[in-house]
Design an enzyme around this catalytic site. Structure first.
Site, mmCIF file in Angstrom:
data_model
loop_
_atom_site.group_PDB
_atom_site.id
_atom_site.type_symbol
_atom_site.label_atom_id
_atom_site.label_comp_id
_atom_site.label_asym_id
_atom_site.label_seq_id
_atom_site.Cartn_x
_atom_site.Cartn_y
_atom_site.Cartn_z
ATOM 1 N N GLU A 1 7.476 -10.270 5.322
ATOM 2 C CA GLU A 1 7.596 -8.816 5.250
ATOM 3 C C GLU A 1 8.599 -8.326 6.293
ATOM 4 O O GLU A 1 8.217 -8.062 7.453
ATOM 5 C CB GLU A 1 6.240 -8.157 5.526
ATOM 6 C CG GLU A 1 5.190 -8.445 4.487
ATOM 7 C CD GLU A 1 4.242 -7.258 4.341
ATOM 8 O OE1 GLU A 1 4.103 -6.758 3.226
ATOM 9 O OE2 GLU A 1 3.667 -6.825 5.347
ATOM 10 N N SER B 1 8.401 -2.585 0.351
ATOM 11 C CA SER B 1 8.926 -1.684 -0.686
ATOM 12 C C SER B 1 8.975 -2.315 -2.076
ATOM 13 O O SER B 1 9.893 -2.052 -2.859
ATOM 14 C CB SER B 1 10.305 -1.137 -0.292
ATOM 15 O OG SER B 1 10.186 -0.305 0.845
ATOM 16 N N GLY C 1 7.737 0.244 3.747
ATOM 17 C CA GLY C 1 7.578 1.697 3.649
ATOM 18 C C GLY C 1 8.881 2.476 3.669
ATOM 19 O O GLY C 1 8.875 3.690 3.829
ATOM 20 N N ASN D 1 -2.348 -3.765 -0.392
ATOM 21 C CA ASN D 1 -2.689 -3.434 0.991
ATOM 22 C C ASN D 1 -2.779 -1.909 1.086
ATOM 23 O O ASN D 1 -1.758 -1.233 1.201
ATOM 24 C CB ASN D 1 -1.608 -3.993 1.932
ATOM 25 C CG ASN D 1 -1.866 -3.625 3.385
ATOM 26 O OD1 ASN D 1 -2.950 -3.139 3.722
ATOM 27 N ND2 ASN D 1 -0.885 -3.859 4.233
ATOM 28 N N TRP D 2 -3.986 -1.391 1.039
ATOM 29 C CA TRP D 2 -4.158 0.071 1.000
ATOM 30 C C TRP D 2 -3.977 0.714 2.374
ATOM 31 O O TRP D 2 -3.967 1.927 2.488
ATOM 32 C CB TRP D 2 -5.551 0.415 0.441
ATOM 33 C CG TRP D 2 -5.644 0.276 -1.042
ATOM 34 C CD1 TRP D 2 -4.649 -0.135 -1.890
ATOM 35 C CD2 TRP D 2 -6.777 0.564 -1.879
ATOM 36 N NE1 TRP D 2 -5.100 -0.122 -3.193
ATOM 37 C CE2 TRP D 2 -6.403 0.298 -3.209
ATOM 38 C CE3 TRP D 2 -8.076 1.006 -1.622
ATOM 39 C CZ2 TRP D 2 -7.276 0.482 -4.287
ATOM 40 C CZ3 TRP D 2 -8.947 1.179 -2.692
ATOM 41 C CH2 TRP D 2 -8.556 0.917 -4.006
ATOM 42 N N LYS D 3 -3.899 -0.095 3.407
ATOM 43 C CA LYS D 3 -3.757 0.441 4.775
ATOM 44 C C LYS D 3 -4.840 1.496 5.028
ATOM 45 O O LYS D 3 -5.964 1.314 4.569
ATOM 46 C CB LYS D 3 -2.336 0.967 4.991
ATOM 47 C CG LYS D 3 -1.270 -0.080 4.598
ATOM 48 C CD LYS D 3 0.128 0.248 4.996
ATOM 49 C CE LYS D 3 1.070 -0.866 4.564
ATOM 50 N NZ LYS D 3 2.446 -0.677 4.980
ATOM 51 N N GLY E 1 2.585 0.898 -0.332
ATOM 52 C CA GLY E 1 2.642 2.237 -0.945
ATOM 53 C C GLY E 1 2.429 2.231 -2.454
ATOM 54 O O GLY E 1 1.669 3.047 -2.985
ATOM 55 N N GLU F 1 2.464 -3.794 11.433
ATOM 56 C CA GLU F 1 1.905 -2.538 11.953
ATOM 57 C C GLU F 1 0.855 -2.828 13.031
ATOM 58 O O GLU F 1 0.694 -2.065 13.975
ATOM 59 C CB GLU F 1 1.319 -1.706 10.807
ATOM 60 C CG GLU F 1 2.431 -1.087 9.959
ATOM 61 C CD GLU F 1 2.036 -0.759 8.541
ATOM 62 O OE1 GLU F 1 0.832 -0.743 8.217
ATOM 63 O OE2 GLU F 1 2.950 -0.514 7.732
ATOM 64 N N HIS G 1 -0.100 -8.403 10.489
ATOM 65 C CA HIS G 1 0.779 -7.415 9.855
ATOM 66 C C HIS G 1 1.624 -6.748 10.944
ATOM 67 O O HIS G 1 1.144 -6.514 12.054
ATOM 68 C CB HIS G 1 -0.065 -6.376 9.111
ATOM 69 C CG HIS G 1 0.774 -5.498 8.227
ATOM 70 N ND1 HIS G 1 1.530 -4.468 8.729
ATOM 71 C CD2 HIS G 1 0.989 -5.512 6.888
ATOM 72 C CE1 HIS G 1 2.178 -3.883 7.723
ATOM 73 N NE2 HIS G 1 1.871 -4.503 6.603
#
Ligand code: PGA
Length: 245
Positions: A165, A208, A171, A9-11, A230, A95, A93
């Protein structure tokens, strides 16, 4: 042993140079023991698509619209994603739930449209730190997954992914522990058993995931793969993670 799924997941990160490197990676393209999905920003999906044809890597998006089409400036529909070859889409997600006020009824519409367009949903769920401290983790996950019971007739795709998650692990460099992950994955498995009896359901962990904890995470029973944020931004670390199996 069934294949493990590794989703990058490159966001809001990445560029064409990164896509060139990842798509050419021997490690990502070689092993029969794993499925690799890369989810770049919308703008780079088409370029990634052109670079991975006939390769072992699958194409994913990080979101899609809750509407089929129409006057929704800036939105991307599941139908458009299918048109450019997307096979997976991350939905719900944390976020997006937190920053764009996405609620369960909106996420429900997105799941329906992803399935209608034959895109495999990767539905994210997870509790925040306060909920965990108050022993509410399973209650929160149950609420987030209850939408699946309402729409199970719409599951026309043959695969479905759920990613646990925990928000406090995303993160932060502080993954959930193996027993914590096992408890929730087991709960998800039992809660969704009836819904997905006819479907291929995979349950992932995200939060993470790194080169230092992947070996331990791989030992968790019922964990079919990982959603990596990440640590998926560097080819070296993503390769090491995927190679650990
Ligand atoms: P992280 O992100 O690996 O950086 O914790 C995971 C995610 O948000 O999907």
């Amino acid at each position: 042993m069934s294949k493990k799924i590794f989703v990058a997941n490159w966001k809001m990160n990445g560029n064409t140079e990164m896509i060139n490197k990842f798509s050419d990676s021997k490690v990502l393209n070689s092993s029969p023991k794993k499925d690799i999905v890369i989810c770049p920003p919308y703008t780079h999906i088409n370029y990634l698509s052109s670079k991975i044809s006939n390769k072992n890597i699958s194409l994913g998006a990080q979101n899609c619209s809750h509407k089929e089409n129409g006057a929704l400036t800036g939105e991307i529909s599941a139908e458009i994603l299918k048109d450019i070859g997307c096979e997976y889409v991350i939905l719900g997600h944390s976020e997006r739930r937190a920053n764009y006020s996405e609620d369960d009824s909106l996420i429900k519409q997105k799941i329906i449209l992803a399935c209608k367009n034959n895109i495999i949903p990767i539905l994210c769920c997870g509790e925040n730190l306060e909920d965990r401290k108050n022993n509410l983790s399973t209650k929160i996950i149950e609420n987030q997954l209850s939408i699946l019971k309402e729409i199970s007739d719409n599951f026309t795709c043959d695969k479905f992914l759920i990613a646990y998650e925990p928000i406090w692990a995303i993160g932060t460099g502080k993954s959930a522990s193996s027993p914590q992950i096992y408890e929730i994955l087991n709960f998800i498995h039992e809660y969704t058993y009836d819904i997905f009896s006819q479907l291929d359901l995979s349950i992932l962990y995200g939060g993470s995931v790194s080169t230092s904890n992947i070996k331990e995470l791989l030992t968790i029973d019922k964990c079919n793969g990982f959603l990596v944020g990440g640590a998926s931004l560097s080819l070296d670390s993503f390769e090491l993670i995927c190679e650990s199996i």
